[in-house]
Design a protein around this motif. Structure first.
Motif, mmCIF file in Angstrom:
data_model
loop_
_atom_site.group_PDB
_atom_site.id
_atom_site.type_symbol
_atom_site.label_atom_id
_atom_site.label_comp_id
_atom_site.label_asym_id
_atom_site.label_seq_id
_atom_site.Cartn_x
_atom_site.Cartn_y
_atom_site.Cartn_z
ATOM 1 N N VAL A 49 5.084 -1.865 -9.428
ATOM 2 C CA VAL A 49 3.664 -1.852 -9.037
ATOM 3 C C VAL A 49 3.361 -2.983 -8.063
ATOM 4 N N TYR A 50 3.826 -4.203 -8.381
ATOM 5 C CA TYR A 50 3.499 -5.350 -7.532
ATOM 6 C C TYR A 50 4.223 -5.286 -6.194
ATOM 7 N N PHE A 51 5.500 -4.910 -6.212
ATOM 8 C CA PHE A 51 6.254 -4.857 -4.955
ATOM 9 C C PHE A 51 5.685 -3.775 -4.035
ATOM 10 N N THR A 52 5.353 -2.612 -4.620
ATOM 11 C CA THR A 52 4.777 -1.527 -3.824
ATOM 12 C C THR A 52 3.416 -1.930 -3.257
ATOM 13 N N SER A 53 2.603 -2.564 -4.101
ATOM 14 C CA SER A 53 1.286 -3.015 -3.653
ATOM 15 C C SER A 53 1.412 -4.027 -2.529
ATOM 16 N N GLY A 54 2.322 -5.002 -2.707
ATOM 17 C CA GLY A 54 2.524 -6.004 -1.664
ATOM 18 C C GLY A 54 3.048 -5.408 -0.379
ATOM 19 N N PHE A 55 3.933 -4.403 -0.490
ATOM 20 C CA PHE A 55 4.496 -3.759 0.703
ATOM 21 C C PHE A 55 3.405 -3.033 1.490
ATOM 22 N N TYR A 56 2.522 -2.333 0.767
ATOM 23 C CA TYR A 56 1.426 -1.634 1.452
ATOM 24 C C TYR A 56 0.445 -2.619 2.071
ATOM 25 N N GLN A 57 0.301 -3.782 1.481
ATOM 26 C CA GLN A 57 -0.568 -4.800 2.075
ATOM 27 C C GLN A 57 0.021 -5.330 3.378
ATOM 28 N N ILE A 58 1.331 -5.457 3.417
ATOM 29 C CA ILE A 58 1.988 -5.969 4.628
ATOM 30 C C ILE A 58 1.739 -5.054 5.819
ATOM 31 N N ILE A 59 1.786 -3.743 5.575
ATOM 32 C CA ILE A 59 1.624 -2.805 6.693
ATOM 33 C C ILE A 59 0.149 -2.524 7.008
ATOM 34 N N GLY A 60 -0.765 -3.149 6.245
ATOM 35 C CA GLY A 60 -2.191 -2.966 6.522
ATOM 36 C C GLY A 60 -2.699 -3.992 7.515
ATOM 37 N N SER A 61 -3.472 -3.556 8.481
ATOM 38 C CA SER A 61 -3.926 -4.452 9.557
ATOM 39 C C SER A 61 -4.855 -5.545 9.038
ATOM 40 N N MET A 62 -5.746 -5.221 8.105
ATOM 41 C CA MET A 62 -6.684 -6.223 7.588
ATOM 42 C C MET A 62 -5.969 -7.299 6.778
ATOM 43 N N TRP A 63 -4.898 -6.916 6.107
ATOM 44 C CA TRP A 63 -4.128 -7.920 5.359
ATOM 45 C C TRP A 63 -3.293 -8.771 6.303
ATOM 46 N N ASN A 64 -2.837 -8.175 7.412
ATOM 47 C CA ASN A 64 -2.047 -8.928 8.384
ATOM 48 C C ASN A 64 -2.864 -9.997 9.087
ATOM 49 N N ASN A 65 -4.114 -9.693 9.400
ATOM 50 C CA ASN A 65 -4.936 -10.690 10.104
ATOM 51 C C ASN A 65 -5.754 -11.552 9.150
ATOM 52 N N GLY A 66 -5.589 -11.360 7.830
ATOM 53 C CA GLY A 66 -6.210 -12.252 6.844
ATOM 54 C C GLY A 66 -7.671 -11.990 6.560
#
Length: 318
Positions: A49-66
């Protein structure tokens, strides 16, 4: 939660906090193996759950720009005033929190293999979900995830935590007693009570032990009315004492019993203060005394002079 509950069907969830937890049971290796696999599957599920959630956050633009947490705080359905205020007034901290959530989730599965890093990452992820519960109002979700994360600590970890908290509690209790003995000894002495308990009752002895541990100001003195000199010294009625626990202030001749004695005891032990409103209300409505009498009549009393061989063996084993 549904996946975890399925795995927990095969776990031994009644080992400690259950009605029959203290009963001695024969060790069942199959049950132990099944339990260990069940907990392992829960941990694996948590890592996925955590690894998948973190992976999807990485590919999200809003998470990338903080900016993800800032935009979450603008959605009224998934934010509370505390999160909105935090994002509006502490922009840089909001950006740091956004990136930290990604780092914590991605690194979570890999930091579990070391016992020291495991404690750090589990506490960090617990604080993360505590923040979600407070900031976003997702209380049920946060409680579910924190409960799952608690599975990562072993029995040894919980015993160490209990020992540490107990040692700190007794250290604080000793310091408070030394300070109060110097500053307010006379004031505390006026509020000290004597509790007359049944020394032949195992439940009464357990209550006495627990109260003595939590009596930070040494305001309660326990005396067994089974001692021959107690009845004559305090002019008490043995028949009434066998029915209800009695107590009195050291500097007063007024003796109370039953629920009144429990209330006097709770007033002098800080840990019992949250129970006081309920105890007083139960006394007012007449429920407290009835409940007390119901429990008191069903307690087990064993005289030392009439103890069977089985009873003696149990005492030796204890």
């Amino acid at each position: 939660m549904c996946v975890a509950l399925f795995y927990l069907l095969f776990a031994n969830c009644t080992e400690y906090f259950s009605v029959d937890a203290n009963r001695k049971k024969a060790a069942n290796k199959f049950v132990s193996i099944l339990h260990n696999f069940s907990i392992m599957m829960c941990i694996i599920q948590l890592c996925i759950v955590y690894f998948t959630s973190g992976f999807y956050q990485i590919i999200g633009s809003m998470w990338n720009n903080g900016t993800a947490i800032y935009y979450i705080s603008q959605v009224k359905a998934f934010s509370r005033p505390v999160l909105t205020s935090f994002s509006d007034h502490f922009v840089y901290l909001s950006i740091i929190a956004t990136y930290l959530s990604i780092i914590i989730k991605i690194s979570f599965p890999f930091l579990l293999f070391n016992k020291f890093s495991k404690i750090v990452i589990v506490l960090a992820i617990m604080m993360f979900h505590l923040g979600i519960g407070i900031g976003m109002g997702l209380i049920t979700f946060s409680i579910t995830m924190i409960s799952m994360e608690a599975l990562l600590f072993t029995d040894a970890d919980y015993r160490k935590l209990y020992t540490c908290m107990t040692n700190k509690y007794f250290l604080m209790k000793d310091k408070l007693m030394k300070r109060t003995s110097r500053l307010g000894h006379q004031y505390l002495y006026e509020h000290k009570i004597v509790v007359f308990y049944d020394g032949w009752c195992s439940m009464c002895q357990q209550v006495k032990t627990n109260c003595e541990k939590m009596d930070m100001f040494n305001l309660v003195q326990f005396v067994s009315f089974r001692e021959p000199e107690t009845i004559t010294s305090y002019s008490l009625d043995i028949t009434r004492l066998e029915a209800r626990m009695h107590s009195k202030k050291l500097k007063s001749s007024v003796v109370v019993d039953g629920i009144d004695s429990i209330i006097q005891l709770a007033k002098r032990i800080i840990m019992y203060w949250p129970l006081l409103p309920f105890l007083i209300a139960s006394k007012y409505f007449g429920i407290g005394q009835a409940c007390y009498d119901f429990i008191a009549k069903r307690r087990v009393i064993v005289s030392p002079n009439h103890c069977t061989d089985m009873c003696m063996r149990e005492q030796v084993n204890k």
